[in-house]
Design an enzyme around this catalytic site. Sequence first.
Site, PDB file in Angstrom:
ATOM      1  N   SER A 139      -2.647  -7.773   3.237  1.00  0.00           N
ATOM      2  CA  SER A 139      -2.923  -7.621   4.675  1.00  0.00           C
ATOM      3  C   SER A 139      -3.325  -8.970   5.269  1.00  0.00           C
ATOM      4  O   SER A 139      -2.912  -9.334   6.363  1.00  0.00           O
ATOM      5  CB  SER A 139      -4.066  -6.618   4.895  1.00  0.00           C
ATOM      6  OG  SER A 139      -3.731  -5.355   4.388  1.00  0.00           O
ATOM      7  N   HIS A 145       0.847  -1.207   0.000  1.00  0.00           N
ATOM      8  CA  HIS A 145       0.000   0.000   0.000  1.00  0.00           C
ATOM      9  C   HIS A 145       0.880   1.255   0.000  1.00  0.00           C
ATOM     10  O   HIS A 145       0.609   2.220  -0.712  1.00  0.00           O
ATOM     11  CB  HIS A 145      -0.875   0.052   1.260  1.00  0.00           C
ATOM     12  CG  HIS A 145      -1.900  -1.036   1.375  1.00  0.00           C
ATOM     13  ND1 HIS A 145      -2.045  -1.806   2.500  1.00  0.00           N
ATOM     14  CD2 HIS A 145      -2.860  -1.461   0.502  1.00  0.00           C
ATOM     15  CE1 HIS A 145      -3.054  -2.660   2.337  1.00  0.00           C
ATOM     16  NE2 HIS A 145      -3.553  -2.480   1.118  1.00  0.00           N
ATOM     17  N   ARG A 171      -1.851  -6.577  -8.213  1.00  0.00           N
ATOM     18  CA  ARG A 171      -0.654  -7.373  -7.924  1.00  0.00           C
ATOM     19  C   ARG A 171      -0.485  -8.504  -8.925  1.00  0.00           C
ATOM     20  O   ARG A 171       0.590  -8.712  -9.461  1.00  0.00           O
ATOM     21  CB  ARG A 171      -0.757  -7.974  -6.503  1.00  0.00           C
ATOM     22  CG  ARG A 171      -0.639  -6.959  -5.398  1.00  0.00           C
ATOM     23  CD  ARG A 171      -1.102  -7.521  -4.096  1.00  0.00           C
ATOM     24  NE  ARG A 171      -2.499  -7.900  -4.185  1.00  0.00           N
ATOM     25  CZ  ARG A 171      -3.268  -8.213  -3.157  1.00  0.00           C
ATOM     26  NH1 ARG A 171      -2.761  -8.243  -1.948  1.00  0.00           N
ATOM     27  NH2 ARG A 171      -4.535  -8.530  -3.316  1.00  0.00           N
ATOM     28  N   LYS A 203     -17.383  -7.127   7.333  1.00  0.00           N
ATOM     29  CA  LYS A 203     -16.491  -8.066   8.025  1.00  0.00           C
ATOM     30  C   LYS A 203     -15.782  -7.298   9.135  1.00  0.00           C
ATOM     31  O   LYS A 203     -15.397  -6.145   8.924  1.00  0.00           O
ATOM     32  CB  LYS A 203     -15.476  -8.723   7.084  1.00  0.00           C
ATOM     33  CG  LYS A 203     -15.226  -7.967   5.798  1.00  0.00           C
ATOM     34  CD  LYS A 203     -14.133  -8.553   4.958  1.00  0.00           C
ATOM     35  CE  LYS A 203     -13.685  -7.517   3.950  1.00  0.00           C
ATOM     36  NZ  LYS A 203     -12.691  -7.732   3.061  1.00  0.00           N
TER      37      LYS A 203
HETATM   38  O1  PNS Z   1      -8.819  -3.071   0.257  1.00  0.00           O
HETATM   39  P1  PNS Z   1     -10.080  -3.625  -0.346  1.00  0.00           P
HETATM   40  O2  PNS Z   1     -10.867  -4.368   0.711  1.00  0.00           O
HETATM   41  O3  PNS Z   1      -9.818  -4.449  -1.576  1.00  0.00           O
HETATM   42  O4  PNS Z   1     -10.977  -2.353  -0.807  1.00  0.00           O
HETATM   43  C1  PNS Z   1     -12.254  -2.533  -1.357  1.00  0.00           C
HETATM   44  C2  PNS Z   1     -12.984  -1.181  -1.527  1.00  0.00           C
HETATM   45  C3  PNS Z   1     -13.009  -0.423  -0.219  1.00  0.00           C
HETATM   46  C4  PNS Z   1     -12.289  -0.365  -2.560  1.00  0.00           C
HETATM   47  C5  PNS Z   1     -14.425  -1.522  -2.011  1.00  0.00           C
HETATM   48  O5  PNS Z   1     -14.988  -2.489  -1.169  1.00  0.00           O
HETATM   49  C6  PNS Z   1     -15.353  -0.309  -2.037  1.00  0.00           C
HETATM   50  O6  PNS Z   1     -15.178   0.587  -2.811  1.00  0.00           O
HETATM   51  N1  PNS Z   1     -16.351  -0.300  -1.132  1.00  0.00           N
HETATM   52  C7  PNS Z   1     -17.292   0.816  -0.998  1.00  0.00           C
HETATM   53  C8  PNS Z   1     -18.710   0.433  -1.405  1.00  0.00           C
HETATM   54  C9  PNS Z   1     -18.896   0.591  -2.887  1.00  0.00           C
HETATM   55  O7  PNS Z   1     -18.721   1.646  -3.459  1.00  0.00           O
HETATM   56  N2  PNS Z   1     -19.282  -0.527  -3.528  1.00  0.00           N
HETATM   57  C10 PNS Z   1     -19.441  -0.598  -4.951  1.00  0.00           C
HETATM   58  C11 PNS Z   1     -18.070  -0.788  -5.608  1.00  0.00           C
HETATM   59  S1  PNS Z   1     -18.234  -1.368  -7.192  1.00  0.00           S
END
Ligand code: PNS
Length: 169
Positions: free
Chosen positions: A136, A25, A98, A49
């Site tokens: 993570s 990150h 990645r 979660k």
């Molecule tokens: O680090 P992560 O868990 O891969 O991040 C995922 C994240 C936070 C980018 C994604 O879950 C997100 O954008 N959540 C917010 C809700 C949202 O906008 N959902 C529709 C996305 S298509």
Amino acid sequence: MSLPQRPENVVAIYPGSFDPITNGHLDLIDRGSRLADRLIVAILKNDGKSGLFSLADRTEMLQEVIQQFPNVEVASFDGLLVDFAAQTGAHIILRGIRAISDYEYELQMALMNRRLRPDVETVFLMASEAHSFISSRLVKEVVSLGGNIAGLVPPSVEQRLRKRFGQRA
Ligand code: PNS
């Protein structure tokens, strides 16, 4: 559909769970901070979660490591990412890839986000070779089983992880 003109000040959002922040990150933040005038690292408040670290802890860990980047700040959000982007006036969503396994999920999210708000562009940066295996989730698993995570997360995060799993920091 044509994209709007290049803004005078490019604002980018780097969203994620950051539970906790890893060196992967951090590498993306470093590189992203050179592409945008302002980079907002946005922590998802609640994704259903329960994480290892609280939002306050994640924010604190991020604050500690972004001090070296003057144009980077930390925020948190809930609801739709694109709505948060609109609120903050962000033009770009920054995400890292990645491996090919990340691609499908990232493509789906990018296309959905574009559908919801076509004026926000998702930009992908490829993870550096040195970081392409770090997540993570794996870092937490390794440290919980007593493995060495030096170099995978910032030292301050390593200390917190060790403490969390009852090991000597
Ligand atoms: O680090 P992560 O868990 O891969 O991040 C995922 C994240 C936070 C980018 C994604 O879950 C997100 O954008 N959540 C917010 C809700 C949202 O906008 N959902 C529709 C996305 S298509």
